[in-house]
Design an enzyme around this catalytic site. Structure first.
Site, short mmCIF file in Angstrom:
data_model
loop_
_atom_site.label_atom_id
_atom_site.label_comp_id
_atom_site.label_asym_id
_atom_site.label_seq_id
_atom_site.Cartn_x
_atom_site.Cartn_y
_atom_site.Cartn_z
N ASN A 280 15.86 2.62 152.59
CA ASN A 280 16.80 3.62 153.09
C ASN A 280 16.10 4.77 153.81
OD1 ASN A 280 19.28 4.89 153.47
ND2 ASN A 280 19.12 6.01 151.53
N LYS A 281 16.91 5.57 154.46
CA LYS A 281 16.47 6.75 155.20
C LYS A 281 15.54 6.34 156.35
CE LYS A 281 16.99 9.61 151.09
NZ LYS A 281 16.66 10.80 150.32
N SER B 118 7.01 15.74 103.45
CA SER B 118 7.94 14.95 104.27
C SER B 118 8.82 15.83 105.17
CB SER B 118 8.81 14.03 103.40
OG SER B 118 9.38 14.72 102.31
N GLY C 135 19.38 7.59 147.65
CA GLY C 135 20.56 7.42 148.50
C GLY C 135 21.60 6.42 148.00
N1 LIG Z 1 18.23 11.39 156.25
C1 LIG Z 1 18.83 10.65 155.33
N2 LIG Z 1 19.20 11.22 154.19
C2 LIG Z 1 19.81 10.45 153.27
C3 LIG Z 1 20.06 9.08 153.51
N3 LIG Z 1 20.68 8.58 152.41
C4 LIG Z 1 20.82 9.61 151.55
N4 LIG Z 1 20.29 10.74 152.05
C5 LIG Z 1 20.26 12.03 151.39
O1 LIG Z 1 19.49 11.97 150.21
C6 LIG Z 1 20.03 12.84 149.21
C7 LIG Z 1 20.30 12.08 147.95
O2 LIG Z 1 21.35 11.15 148.17
P1 LIG Z 1 22.20 10.55 146.99
O3 LIG Z 1 23.09 9.53 147.60
O4 LIG Z 1 22.81 11.61 146.18
O5 LIG Z 1 21.06 9.85 146.17
P2 LIG Z 1 21.18 9.00 144.84
O6 LIG Z 1 20.22 7.88 144.94
O7 LIG Z 1 22.57 8.63 144.57
O8 LIG Z 1 20.65 10.03 143.75
P3 LIG Z 1 20.82 9.95 142.14
O9 LIG Z 1 22.05 9.20 141.89
O10 LIG Z 1 20.88 11.35 141.65
O11 LIG Z 1 19.63 9.24 141.63
C8 LIG Z 1 21.29 13.45 149.82
O12 LIG Z 1 20.98 14.73 150.29
C9 LIG Z 1 21.64 12.49 150.92
O13 LIG Z 1 22.35 13.11 151.95
C10 LIG Z 1 19.65 8.51 154.75
O14 LIG Z 1 19.84 7.34 155.04
N5 LIG Z 1 19.04 9.34 155.61
#
Ligand SMILES: Nc1nc2c(ncn2[C@@H]2O[C@H](COP(=O)(O)OP(=O)(O)OP(=O)(O)O)[C@@H](O)[C@H]2O)c(=O)[nH]1
Ligand SMILES: [Mg+2]
Lengths: 300, 640
Positions: free
Chosen positions: B148-149, B549, B19
């Site tokens: 996160n999440k 080689s 995220g």
């Molecule tokens: N439910 C939920 N989903 C999240 C949250 N934060 C990110 N996501 C989801 O997780 C997925 C990846 O999010 P990104 O922000 O692209 O993740 P990233 O860490 O930047 O990924 P990379 O840069 O590719 O390593 C997406 O589908 C987001 O919508 C959160 O707090 N809650």
């Protein structure tokens, strides 16, 4: 320890970048597009090599569609500073009468800007090419390195960029390969204006608000700079108080309504404005991933 | 390096999909830094290609490359800029995917703070640990763990506390807690919904600490560099004569105070640490000459002093031979110079690192030849334990011994991020293969290293009336290397030249009898042959080698060992079919039956030379004719 402002820090970092690139270059050149970013970049180059003149020429790719005031400003600047200016126009495009109004912005940009630039770089075999692009302008620019490698065909490979660690750039290259160098990478539009203010740097008057003849076309305010812009049925030229946030080729760069007629007023306006800078740049929107594709082909 | 407290550079890192991009995008929006037109584009794109089911997909603000949008991951760093009333921020949103670790390192090397994202449902992952380690090695002392999440984890406190503890253990193992300047915090967030980013969330009333933004606004942006000893690597020598043409000012010709001088000479560079004043005694390294600062210019203005980060130019007393890369310092506080170091490396190349390989070393003091003399350890990711290693694979982090072709000024990275950092470059492809941090010099052997004997190779070769070289025959088993090598040596010998032939028989059984057929051993085998061949060219001999080689990198390694132009690569391009038809030792038959593993051409690759000095096919020509071809090349290039 006294405080260093963010602006001073950006200035010093940019000078370091310019010196590094020139030290490693065989044939450096500065792309001079006459806009505010070019003005700032040139100012930094003057400081970097003071009291000597910068050891490189300026290159202006003249599409023949620049605002008249821009060309006047360019000539005036070069004369005042006693610098060498190379101008280049794509002879094929000139012969074929390529025009943004007839051929569309995409073909026009390819031929009169990208191809023209590549012709000039090849002709002079420039290997270190300064550009005034900033990362905050556009989302694919936000991905680009300060020292950006180009293969012998001037192409950018966004998925295989060289790592760029600390302030130790890897500028090794083979014959024909080159670097685009962006000393203003980390500057924002506001930083640029604050610096213009701090240093009293001259810029093209088109940045300041004034009554100018315009037509409204597709929701954008297009200035009537010469008779090549033909009016479409129903279009009425009118006088409005406008200014330009960014300057390109005149039929492709829209003005914005504004009353800001000094640098201080521009800064105050930008501190509250809710739109971004390049929304007046029509070529950014001519296809999806537009800027990235143009850059891959060699555009700045 | 930044010394300005009203600007903070930070990065977002952590494992893939945790995220990062979402959090940064959301933060930009919540702090009022997202222009309306970009918001409209974002709304449209979110419903079209977003991963959030119609809600705003903030990652699209950052993932600006077409490939990133197609794959829904970050590939390269995005830099974004935003301001709050407290501070300006430069944020590097880095990729989590392991394949793009080099891009994360790129982002980290410019930052003083890091947001490390951890998915509350998955906890700390190996890539999270790798990123924390890289942050720690690069000297980042402000780390915020954004768990996160939390929306998907029922906003559960117990889960957060478990992860928080694990993060602390990880930081401890990475050596971060031992540093008094270290600032660590764990915050439970939902990057998607915005909880605890800029305001405390009422869905997690149990958390009462700082929000992400509060932490970013208050953590220290200042670098220790300002208090470190003065260092200035000379970047560019400004020199011109007062003929009125080279100077910026037409009327005035020279800046005030310089009239009467015929020439201008000053030394331009950035103060990378400490400060310098007009009148200071300074020493120039490596020459050791001392002088005084007569004038100091910052841009086009004279100044009394300059501090860390300033791009200056100095006019020095006396006439000295100072060149780009020289280090200016105060005599009493000068950097050490050494030629052998213990360093930490983040290995970024696809080809693994083995001891013995040569690269170009580049630091703020210039570029120089380097050799990895020994691989000491690899850092394990579970507890950052040191593991014995004979190689470093891509994205491995390890400790190695590195020797340079001459003494070089440096400071340990822990004391100076500018003068203790370096990159390694591949001499053939020009790629950046590693970034490194100097730990300390190694005394052992540092002064006998690379030392030249008085009698030169030219003198020895002159006695033989020849120019030494290595004729390196490469090709498949059975292609005719040994036969050709013997024939060629005979011809040279008959003409009165001093030669030596190295092939499997006289090398495998003696010098290299301790080596087997693993990849590491195979490389060591070629390396030793290369080194022996090099010694023999130093002795003035014409050396012929006959080894399969099969790998380009190994042959290039030998080429790099030798003096330019003395490596003559001859590809014996006999086709596989022809070799297999000959099969003089019956090896192909055995290999086809699966009795010999890793047999070149059958179940192991042969990488043809791309630009050999000569390419020969023995199938259609006599051995003598082929040898004649090599002879004429040697004549043409003046070796015989
Ligand atoms: N439910 C939920 N989903 C999240 C949250 N934060 C990110 N996501 C989801 O997780 C997925 C990846 O999010 P990104 O922000 O692209 O993740 P990233 O860490 O930047 O990924 P990379 O840069 O590719 O390593 C997406 O589908 C987001 O919508 C959160 O707090 N809650
Ligand atoms: Mg991302």
């Amino acid at each position: 320890m006294s405080r260093v402002t963010a602006l001073t820090q950006l200035e010093n970092e940019s000078i370091r970048i310019i010196r590094e690139a020139v030290a490693e270059a065989e044939r450096p050149v500065m792309l001079y597009s006459i806009g505010k970013d070019s003005s700032v970049m040139l100012h930094l180059a003057l400081k970097a090599f003071y009291p000597l003149k910068p050891p490189f020429p300026l290159l202006h790719v003249d599409t023949t569609w620049k605002f008249k005031e821009m060309i006047h400003f360019r000539n005036e600047t070069v004369r005042r500073l006693g610098l060498e200016l190379i101008t280049h126009t794509n002879p094929d495009g000139l012969r074929d009468g390529i025009s943004p109004l007839i051929h569309g912005s995409r073909l026009y940009t390819d031929i009169m800007k990208t191809d023209a630039l590549k012709q000039a770089l090849n002709e002079h075999r420039f290997d270190m090419v300064f550009g005034g692009a900033r990362r905050d302008e556009e989302k694919s620019r936000a991905k680009e390195r300060v020292f950006s490698f180009r293969d012998a065909g001037h192409r950018w490979e966004p998925r295989g960029q060289r790592p760029e660690l600390w302030d130790i750039p890897n500028l090794r290259r083979n014959r024909g390969e080159s670097f685009r160098v962006f000393p203003l990478s980390n500057w924002t539009e506001l930083d640029v204006w604050r610096y213009i203010d701090q240093e009293s740097i001259p810029v093209v008057p088109l940045y300041f608000s004034a009554e100018r003849p315009i037509v409204e076309r597709g929701g954008q305010l297009i200035m009537l700079d010469d008779e090549r812009l033909e009016l479409e049925p129903g279009e009425q030229p009118q006088l409005r108080r406008i200014r330009f946030r960014t300057l390109g080729c005149y039929p492709l760069t829209a003005g914005v309504e504004s009353a800001a007629s000094s640098v201080a007023e521009i800064i105050a306006e930008l501190e509250t404005v809710c739109t971004s800078e390049r929304c007046g740049r029509l070529i950014d929107f001519d296809q999806a991933g537009s800027m990235e594709k143009k850059k891959q082909e060699g555009y700045f | 390096m930044p010394v300005c407290s009203d600007m903070l550079r930070f990065l977002a890192c952590g494992s893939v999909d945790d995220g990062k991009s979402t959090l940064i995008g959301h933060l930009i929006h919540l702090t009022g830094n997202l222009p309306d037109d970009q918001l409209h584009v974002l709304e449209a794109e979110s419903s079209r290609i977003g991963t959030t089911g119609g809600a705003l997909d903030y990652s699209l603000l950052l993932d600006g490359l077409m490939a990133e949008r197609e794959q829904g991951i970050t590939i390269d760093v995005a830099y974004r800029y935003f301001e709050t009333p407290r501070r300006k921020f430069i944020v590097a949103d880095t990729p989590g995917h392991e394949s793009y670790t080099r891009n994360m390192a790129t982002g980290a090397s410019h930052c003083t703070a890091a947001l490390i994202l951890v998915d509350a449902c998955q906890g700390v992952l190996p890539q999270t640990r790798r990123h924390v380690l890289i942050c720690a090695l690069m000297g980042i002392r402000n780390l915020l763990f954004a768990v996160n999440k939390m929306d998907q984890a029922d906003w559960d406190e117990a889960r957060f506390r478990r992860i928080e503890q694990e993060c602390h253990r990880m930081a401890g193992a990475a050596g971060l807690l031992a540093n008094s300047r270290c600032d660590l915090l764990a915050v439970p967030v939902s990057a998607l919904q915005g909880d605890n980013l800029t305001a405390l969330s009422d869905r997690m009333p149990w958390y009462g600490g700082a929000t992400v933004l509060e932490w970013l606004e208050s953590c220290t942006a200042e670098e220790a560099a300002a208090d470190a000893p003065f260092r200035l690597p000379v970047q560019y020598v400004l020199k011109g004569s007062n003929d009125g043409r080279g100077c910026q000012h037409d009327g005035e010709r020279w800046p005030a105070g310089c009239d009467g001088r015929a020439t201008w000479r000053s030394y331009a560079g950035s103060v990378v640490s400490g400060r310098v004043r007009v009148g200071d005694r300074i020493v120039i390294l490596p020459s050791g000459v001392e002088t005084t600062v007569e004038r100091l210019l910052i841009g086009d203005r004279d100044a009394d002093s300059a501090e860390t980060g300033m791009a200056v130019s100095l006019v020095l007393g006396g006439e000295h031979d100072i060149v780009r890369g020289d280090c200016l310092a105060h005599p009493a506080d000068r950097p050490e110079q050494a030629g052998l170091f213990k360093v930490r490396l983040v290995w970024m190349d696809q080809q693994p690192l083995y001891a013995g390989r040569r690269y170009l070393f580049r630091s703020v003091f210039g570029t120089i030849e380097a050799r990895i003399s020994r691989i000491r350890d690899r850092v394990g990711l579970d507890a950052y334990q040191l593991l014995a290693a004979d190689r470093l694979a891509q994205n491995d982090i390890g400790e190695v011994e590195l020797s340079l072709a001459r003494l070089f000024p440096f400071d340990p990275y822990s004391e100076n991020r500018e003068t203790g950092a370096f990159i390694l470059l591949d001499r053939v492809s020009n790629a950046t293969v590693a970034c490194g941090m100097i730990q300390h010099p190694l005394r052992r052997g540092s002064n006998i290293h690379w030392q030249r004997e008085d009698l030169t190779r030219e003198l020895r070769a002159g006695l033989n009336g020849q120019k030494p070289c290595v004729i390196w025959l490469t090709g498949l088993s059975g292609s005719g290397k040994s036969t050709l090598a013997n024939c060629l040596e005979r011809m040279l010998h008959d003409m009165g030249h001093h030669t030596m032939l190295l092939d499997g028989d006289n090398v495998r059984h003696g010098l290299n009898r301790d080596l087997g057929f693993t990849e590491a051993d195979r490389i060591e085998n070629i390396r030793r042959i290369g080194e022996v061949a090099k010694l023999m060219t130093d002795a003035g001999l014409i050396v012929i080698t006959a080894f399969i080689s099969p790998f380009r990198a190994d042959r290039d390694m030998v080429r790099a060992l030798l003096t330019d132009g003395e490596f003559i690569e001859v590809h014996i391009a006999t086709s596989l079919e022809a070799c297999e038809a000959r099969d003089p030792k019956g090896l192909y038959r055995k290999a086809r039956k699966g009795e010999i593993p890793n047999f070149t051409g059958v179940n192991a690759p042969y990488e043809e030379p791309l630009t050999p000095e000569l390419r020969l096919d023995t199938a259609s020509r006599s051995v003598r004719d082929c040898a004649e071809d090599i002879m004429s090349l040697l004549r043409q290039d003046g070796f015989v």
